[in-house]
Motif scaffolding. Sequence first.
Motif, short mmCIF file in Angstrom:
data_model
loop_
_atom_site.label_atom_id
_atom_site.label_comp_id
_atom_site.label_asym_id
_atom_site.label_seq_id
_atom_site.Cartn_x
_atom_site.Cartn_y
_atom_site.Cartn_z
N ILE A 181 2.67 -70.95 -7.96
CA ILE A 181 1.54 -70.38 -7.20
C ILE A 181 1.37 -71.10 -5.86
CG2 ILE A 181 -0.20 -71.88 -8.30
CD1 ILE A 181 -1.20 -68.37 -7.91
N LEU A 223 3.81 -61.16 0.04
CA LEU A 223 4.27 -61.91 -1.12
C LEU A 223 5.13 -61.05 -2.04
CD1 LEU A 223 1.08 -64.01 -1.95
CD2 LEU A 223 3.12 -64.73 -0.70
N ASN A 224 5.18 -59.75 -1.75
CA ASN A 224 6.09 -58.89 -2.51
C ASN A 224 6.51 -57.69 -1.65
OD1 ASN A 224 3.78 -57.37 -2.51
ND2 ASN A 224 3.47 -57.40 -4.73
N ASN A 249 1.80 -70.09 -2.09
CA ASN A 249 0.69 -69.67 -1.23
C ASN A 249 0.34 -70.75 -0.23
OD1 ASN A 249 0.68 -67.50 -2.91
ND2 ASN A 249 -1.39 -67.80 -3.74
N GLY A 273 -0.22 -59.01 -2.22
CA GLY A 273 0.61 -59.33 -3.38
C GLY A 273 -0.02 -58.73 -4.62
N TYR A 321 -1.89 -63.23 -8.12
CA TYR A 321 -1.11 -64.08 -7.21
C TYR A 321 -1.99 -65.09 -6.47
CZ TYR A 321 3.39 -61.50 -7.28
OH TYR A 321 4.60 -60.94 -7.61
#
Lengths: 589, 293
Positions: free
Chosen positions: A133, A79-80, A136, A16, A20
């Motif tokens: 956050i 995450l991206n 995660n 990510g 992050y």
Amino acid sequence: MENLAVYKHLSWLVGGEAGYGITTMGQMFARACSRAGLNVFGYAEYPSLIRGGHNTAMITVGSDKVHAHSNKIDILLALNEDTLNKHLGSMSEGGVVIYDDESLNWDETSNLGLTWVSIPLARITKELEAQKIMRNTVALGASFAVMGMDFSFVSNVLETTFARKGQEVVDFNVKVAKAGYDHVNSNDLAANFKKAIPLPESAKKQIVVSGNDAIALGAIKAGLKFMSAYPMTPATSIMQTVAKHGVKYEIIMKHTEDEIAAMNMAIGASHMGVRSMTATAGGGFSLMVEALGMAGITETPLVVAMGTRPGPSTGLPTWTDQGDLRFVMHASQGEFPRIVFLPGDVQESFDMTLRAFNLSDKYQMISIVLTDKYLGESVQSVEPFAATDYVPDRGLLMSTSDAAAIEDGSYKRFEFTENGVSRRAVPGMPNCIYVASTDEHREDGDLDEGSENRIKMVDKRAQKIVSLLNESLKPDEMIEIHGPADANLTIVSWGSTKGPILEALDAANTEGLSVNFLQIKFALPFPSDAVSEVLNAAKKTLLIETNSEAQMGGVIREKTGVKIENTFLRYDGRPFHPAQILDKIKESL
Amino acid sequence: MSKTLKILNNVQELDTGSSCNWCPGCGDFGILLALKQAIFDLKLDPESVMLVSGIGCGSQAPHLIKVYGFHSLHGRTLPVATAMKLANNKMTVIAIGGDGDGYGIGMGHFIHAARRNFDITYIVQNNQVYGLTKGQTSPTSEHGYKSKTTPEGVIEPMIRPIALSMTAGASFCARGFAGDIMYLKELIKAGIQHKGFSHIDVLQPCVTFNKINTYQWYQQRIYKLSDVEGYDPSSRTMALEKAEEWGEKIPVGVYYKEDRWTYEDKLPMIAEKPLVDHSIENIDIGPAIESYF
Ligand SMILES: Cc1ncc(C[n+]2csc(CCOP(=O)(O)OP(=O)(O)O)c2C)c(N)n1
Ligand SMILES: [Mg+2]
């Protein structure tokens, strides 16, 4: 077809943007696996930026020792979109991709032979009224479900991580993680993932620690009392870890105005009789170079941890490299002895630091512990450090009563002795007033530019390294042969490349190839005879280093006369991974 | 480290008998004498005094006084000396070095040592030239000063050492003159007794290379702050104003003095005893590894 022996471990990678919380996530995943009794190796990549830029943490786990990261990913937590773009190509067959299809703009999930576990991380987080956050945490729970591991390992780590913030925070984190875990299980999302790692019946107690922290902990155990340093990647965490424990262990850790001050202060403190150190990277070490010689000529013991990254100059600040071997071996004007330790893993980082303090004291000499980004910042699971049998050896350092017994005015700090080491009084002791000078001096410390004295002093200092070899450092401590004693191919290397080499070696020998590995653990003094002996008996040799000039190859040639023909060098800032070494082994045989 | 106190019977006991390469008439002799007298007057045990120098003519001092000495690198006097204080805060630590050493190459350390307010005394042998390397311009050379490295004259203005240490946070800032040994001795004594960073800039003629700022030149200009009516060294404004004064009149004496915490005061590690007296046997790293499980 991928090689199963090399990939017998399972690799999980989270990717990510910087900011992050990638590092923290990697740590929690690693610790949860370690508590389950698995061995772990954690490797992080990040650019030299605080926000933005692509960050990853890869945790490789296995039921036997994991020495290195892998080039293949079994579970990718994206995450991206960037993470998908960059890492899908490294997925192992049958791997799993965990991603949030509601948040990510990504449709091509069909054709890669992968299991796509779509989980609405953002929505779950929102529904639970958790901070953004904490997706995660949802993902951490989901990862454990994919691996088919018990949720208790996750809750267990969350408990200890957040214990200080109170039971409410712990409970909330557990709830959020559980939501991710349950989402995967209740929808049977990971049914196709077949790569289970067998858990041991009873989990052994182990810690997950980086090479840098191992150095800091080794120093604390050795009786470090003073450290002065200046932050620089990849060495910064050494000073931070020491600082964190400063009050408890009564250690002064001074963040100085620059590395020049750091080195000079460390020497000043050591001169007064306390165990002292500094830590830096190549750029900072450049600033310390002049004072390195001051420690040399004043015969002040000192431990320096030096973590390299690719240069020249600022280079690739957050990547890895072994390009400073020659630099630390020869840095500073003039000739004076020093010890250069080359730890290859976390355990050796700890052990060698302990050893460095003792040898530095005993021979009143500089010790440099040479590490790098790959070793310093990667984490490994190891048996909890204890070193309960460690005895600080302060060599010829006198006690106050020893000094009091000396006739006032007769003490010679730099007395010529058979092994080159002189009795050491420190300022404040009775009867031993002397000056230590960076100018050449006589036995009593006063200035002398005479030829006879000069020769004797040069020889005295040089004698200490001879004595070190005769009295303390034995060949079996200075080199190690891994794998069969007799092999068709001998790999020669040092430092952090040990991990990937051991993985490849294991795979090669399992496949029936005949390979061993000569690990060189000291650059200075160089174990010339021991290395010569191994190389002269070797059938074929292959030198592996993370630099472009084959620096250790040059040292070996200089010290033994042996030229290693085959070299395998990597200098793109990335560490070797086991598979590429295995390929090279096959090519070389 | 406990030892019996040694008391000197006379100041000559501080002589080392080592030969000295200073030019006849060098201001360093006056500074050395004042320092020895100060140590004697304060009845310091020479075994509890640590004298640290850098590199320069004046930095030979530790070889000439029988106390523990460290002759370090050019410009690194203060990092070495301050760490020595942290390692053994029972010692009286005195740092000594040239203007090139402290205000040129070592300037960064000077500012930071002052700011940290370590309890040490820092004497600067300020001869406004680089003596040992044969007379080049220093940071305290006057604007227009000609030397081999500045044949057309120094372009930049000279620095103001007292203003620098004071604004950086030193708690004792003074200036002495090598030609007035008795007065300098008193300043050094006050500096040693002061708890905090005591900066003493000493105006010191270099008889060989500096033909402008001579004994006579100074004698015509110097006046004592203690003779100035109403001068209050606890006033920052007064002190700063005086710190700027140079030319027709040059003040000597204690410019500024303040009671404030030292760096050591804030270190719990040495609240009970100096670092050097801590045992390092059988250290239990159990608590340190707890967070790694
Ligand atoms: C790193 C370094 N650069 C340069 C020198 C050469 N050098 C020795 S002393 C000195 C200047 C001395 O001037 P100062 O500190 O004012 O002392 P003085 O000799 O005037 O007492 C220089 C430049 C050195 N020893 N080390
Ligand atoms: Mg000078």
